[in-house]
Design a protein around this motif. Structure first.
Motif, PDB file in Angstrom:
ATOM      1  N   ARG A   1       5.524   4.186   0.041  1.00  0.00           N
ATOM      2  CA  ARG A   1       4.248   3.907  -0.615  1.00  0.00           C
ATOM      3  C   ARG A   1       3.292   5.086  -0.498  1.00  0.00           C
ATOM      4  N   ARG A   2       3.243   5.687   0.673  1.00  0.00           N
ATOM      5  CA  ARG A   2       2.346   6.835   0.849  1.00  0.00           C
ATOM      6  C   ARG A   2       2.797   8.020   0.009  1.00  0.00           C
ATOM      7  N   LEU A   3       4.106   8.219  -0.115  1.00  0.00           N
ATOM      8  CA  LEU A   3       4.590   9.291  -0.980  1.00  0.00           C
ATOM      9  C   LEU A   3       4.257   9.021  -2.439  1.00  0.00           C
ATOM     10  N   LEU A   4       4.297   7.754  -2.851  1.00  0.00           N
ATOM     11  CA  LEU A   4       3.894   7.415  -4.213  1.00  0.00           C
ATOM     12  C   LEU A   4       2.410   7.669  -4.428  1.00  0.00           C
ATOM     13  N   VAL A   5       1.606   7.399  -3.401  1.00  0.00           N
ATOM     14  CA  VAL A   5       0.181   7.725  -3.494  1.00  0.00           C
ATOM     15  C   VAL A   5      -0.007   9.233  -3.644  1.00  0.00           C
ATOM     16  N   ALA A   6       0.751  10.005  -2.868  1.00  0.00           N
ATOM     17  CA  ALA A   6       0.665  11.465  -2.986  1.00  0.00           C
ATOM     18  C   ALA A   6       1.105  11.937  -4.370  1.00  0.00           C
TER      19      ALA A   6
ATOM     20  N   VAL B   1      -7.047   5.958  -7.113  1.00  0.00           N
ATOM     21  CA  VAL B   1      -7.864   5.470  -5.998  1.00  0.00           C
ATOM     22  C   VAL B   1      -7.578   3.994  -5.728  1.00  0.00           C
ATOM     23  N   TYR B   2      -7.453   3.210  -6.788  1.00  0.00           N
ATOM     24  CA  TYR B   2      -7.163   1.784  -6.624  1.00  0.00           C
ATOM     25  C   TYR B   2      -5.818   1.568  -5.948  1.00  0.00           C
ATOM     26  N   PHE B   3      -4.819   2.347  -6.347  1.00  0.00           N
ATOM     27  CA  PHE B   3      -3.502   2.240  -5.730  1.00  0.00           C
ATOM     28  C   PHE B   3      -3.537   2.684  -4.271  1.00  0.00           C
ATOM     29  N   ALA B   4      -4.256   3.752  -3.983  1.00  0.00           N
ATOM     30  CA  ALA B   4      -4.346   4.231  -2.599  1.00  0.00           C
ATOM     31  C   ALA B   4      -5.040   3.213  -1.700  1.00  0.00           C
ATOM     32  N   VAL B   5      -6.078   2.564  -2.193  1.00  0.00           N
ATOM     33  CA  VAL B   5      -6.776   1.550  -1.393  1.00  0.00           C
ATOM     34  C   VAL B   5      -5.873   0.340  -1.162  1.00  0.00           C
ATOM     35  N   THR B   6      -5.102  -0.052  -2.173  1.00  0.00           N
ATOM     36  CA  THR B   6      -4.181  -1.178  -2.004  1.00  0.00           C
ATOM     37  C   THR B   6      -3.117  -0.873  -0.960  1.00  0.00           C
TER      38      THR B   6
ATOM     39  N   VAL C   1      -8.346   7.904   7.362  1.00  0.00           N
ATOM     40  CA  VAL C   1      -7.749   9.223   7.610  1.00  0.00           C
ATOM     41  C   VAL C   1      -6.328   9.289   7.054  1.00  0.00           C
ATOM     42  N   THR C   2      -5.559   8.204   7.204  1.00  0.00           N
ATOM     43  CA  THR C   2      -4.202   8.182   6.668  1.00  0.00           C
ATOM     44  C   THR C   2      -4.213   8.291   5.147  1.00  0.00           C
ATOM     45  N   THR C   3      -5.148   7.587   4.502  1.00  0.00           N
ATOM     46  CA  THR C   3      -5.284   7.699   3.053  1.00  0.00           C
ATOM     47  C   THR C   3      -5.670   9.113   2.647  1.00  0.00           C
ATOM     48  N   ALA C   4      -6.563   9.726   3.422  1.00  0.00           N
ATOM     49  CA  ALA C   4      -6.963  11.106   3.122  1.00  0.00           C
ATOM     50  C   ALA C   4      -5.778  12.060   3.257  1.00  0.00           C
ATOM     51  N   LEU C   5      -4.927  11.839   4.254  1.00  0.00           N
ATOM     52  CA  LEU C   5      -3.762  12.711   4.426  1.00  0.00           C
ATOM     53  C   LEU C   5      -2.807  12.616   3.240  1.00  0.00           C
ATOM     54  N   SER C   6      -2.549  11.394   2.778  1.00  0.00           N
ATOM     55  CA  SER C   6      -1.636  11.226   1.645  1.00  0.00           C
ATOM     56  C   SER C   6      -2.192  11.860   0.379  1.00  0.00           C
ATOM     57  N   THR C   7      -3.469  11.630   0.117  1.00  0.00           N
ATOM     58  CA  THR C   7      -4.065  12.161  -1.108  1.00  0.00           C
ATOM     59  C   THR C   7      -4.244  13.678  -1.048  1.00  0.00           C
ATOM     60  N   VAL C   8      -4.572  14.204   0.119  1.00  0.00           N
ATOM     61  CA  VAL C   8      -4.696  15.664   0.245  1.00  0.00           C
ATOM     62  C   VAL C   8      -3.340  16.332   0.038  1.00  0.00           C
ATOM     63  N   LEU C   9      -2.269  15.716   0.524  1.00  0.00           N
ATOM     64  CA  LEU C   9      -0.929  16.257   0.283  1.00  0.00           C
ATOM     65  C   LEU C   9      -0.629  16.332  -1.207  1.00  0.00           C
ATOM     66  N   GLY C  10      -0.976  15.275  -1.947  1.00  0.00           N
ATOM     67  CA  GLY C  10      -0.767  15.300  -3.394  1.00  0.00           C
ATOM     68  C   GLY C  10      -1.599  16.353  -4.094  1.00  0.00           C
TER      69      GLY C  10
END
Length: 428
Positions: free
Chosen positions: A17-22, A64-69, A99-108
């Protein structure tokens, strides 16, 4: 460091899921960088660059909606007993989720920047024989502060929204004791009475003097009432009506202003696009209310165990799955309406428009799938209790199929009708 350890030791499904967010963040970041490249290539046409930047709002909002979910359904940052004793209270867990959400999105975002630089020829030679040099502003120095600012929009919005959604609730306003779901309470109450029938009737048939004393056995608490119906259905219907009216009026107007949107959508009426945004918002607002209403309809007219279980779960999970379902319906109706733009002529969809549509559609479908899986986990105890009470093992699967069929029967015709009405002014 704690957020990194939790992210590294998470379940493979959570990592996926986190990779999909990225990946979604990377696609949105690439679209933002392409808007910057268009502005660099056409400095004397700022209106087109602004439109391209505005075109990126939908993929950014879906990401953003997907990352929050994903952050809300992360089992690693869910409050559990005993964590407060080691300093992991609700506030700390909220910060870890952000912070975990920020890490996934920053990677993307970083992957989007590397891919953008690669296509520009800054890292290696110019690929595709320089076919995308105009969009990527190849040969011009890239303003790094502007690029980093655009790439930081989605991570900042996702982490801030995650912190707001997962902020600790005010415990002073809640009654003492944990809130028990009414379905689980009814199920375990039946199981308790079935396990000890003699004990269940002893206090009813043989009252004694000790029953009136303060030392009498405590009566089981009253089960909490079911959650009330979501209150967005009337507002959603009103917004839907307003959006369709705006689209109809703008489509019949001869002096409607045209917008040269990217991807081949030239001379698109601004009023029609604004009306479609209102209809999409209306579909999102009516999602939870229609899901709750579908659950009530399933339980009407002498329901059996199957319809009662399916309808009660839909009522309980109306807020969890209703809004993502409304988003999917809005995306489906918009996809049908977009192919009828430019007076009914099918436009030549470019690669950037295709990428934006893929990001929006993928995020909507994945958000709905994540909500459905989490809803199933939330009622795992109820399903296990029903099986222990002697219910057929196929009953939960039949209830899932019944819920899916009922939602499809309600939202399918609604989406098709809205799509037809939204496309009618464009095809005229």
């Amino acid at each position: 460091m704690l957020a990194l350890r939790l992210a590294r030791r998470a379940h493979p499904v959570v990592q996926l899921r986190r990779l999909l967010v990225a990946a979604a963040t990377g696609g949105t970041g690439f679209l933002l960088l392409c808007a910057l490249g268009h502005a660099m290539t056409h400095p004397h046409a700022p209106a087109g660059s602004v439109l391209r930047l505005a075109w990126c709002v939908a993929p950014a909002a879906a990401t953003v909606y997907f990352a929050v979910t994903v952050a809300r359904t992360d089992p690693g940052t869910r409050p559990r007993p005993g964590l407060s004793a080691i300093g992991l209270g609700p506030g700390r867990l909220m910060a870890i989720s952000a912070v975990t959400t920020a890490l996934s999105t920053v990677l993307g975002s970083l992957l989007a920047l590397l891919f953008f630089l690669h296509l520009r020829g800054d890292l290696t030679g110019m690929p595709f024989d320089g076919a995308a040099a105009d969009v990527l502003a190849a040969g011009r120095p890239l303003p790094l502060p502007a690029a980093l600012t655009l790439l930081a929009l989605v991570p900042a919005a996702a982490s801030l929204t995650t912190a707001l959604v997962l902020r600790p609730e005010d415990t002073a306003a809640r009654p003492a004791g944990p809130r028990t779901r009414f379905m689980a309470y009814d199920t375990f109450a039946i199981a308790r009475r079935a396990a000890s029938p003699a004990g269940a009737t002893r206090y009813e048939e043989e009252p004694d003097e000790e029953a009136a004393t303060p030392t009498a056995p405590a009566q089981p608490p009253e089960p909490p009432a079911p959650r009330p119906a979501p209150g967005g259905l009337p507002w959603g219907v009103a917004v839907l009506a307003v959006g369709l009216a705006v689209e109809t009026y703008a489509g019949q107007s001869d002096h409607a202003s045209g917008l040269a949107l990217p991807g081949g959508f030239a001379d698109s009426p601004a009023g029609v696009l604004g009306g479609w945004l209102l209809t999409a918002l209306g579909l999102i607002l009516v999602g939870p209310g229609l899901t709750h209403l579908t659950g009530r309809l399933l339980q009407s007219v002498r329901p059996g165990a199957l319809r009662l279980l399916a309808g009660r779960v839909l009522q309980e999970e109306a807020r969890r799955i209703g809004r993502p379902l409304g988003v999917v319906c809005a995306v489906a109706s918009g996809a049908y309406a977009m192919i009828t733009l430019s007076s009914g002529v099918r436009p030549a969809v470019g690669p950037l428009t295709l990428l934006g549509a893929l990001v929006v559609t993928g995020c909507a479908v994945l958000t709905l799938a994540t909500a459905v899986v989490e809803s199933r986990r939330a009622h795992a105890d109820t399903t296990a209790a029903l099986v222990r009470l002697g219910a057929p093992s196929a009953l939960p699967r039949q209830a899932v199929l019944l819920r899916a069929g009922a939602l499809l029967a309600v939202f399918g015709p609604l989406t098709w009708t809205i799509a037809q009405l939204a496309a009618l002014p464009l095809a005229a």
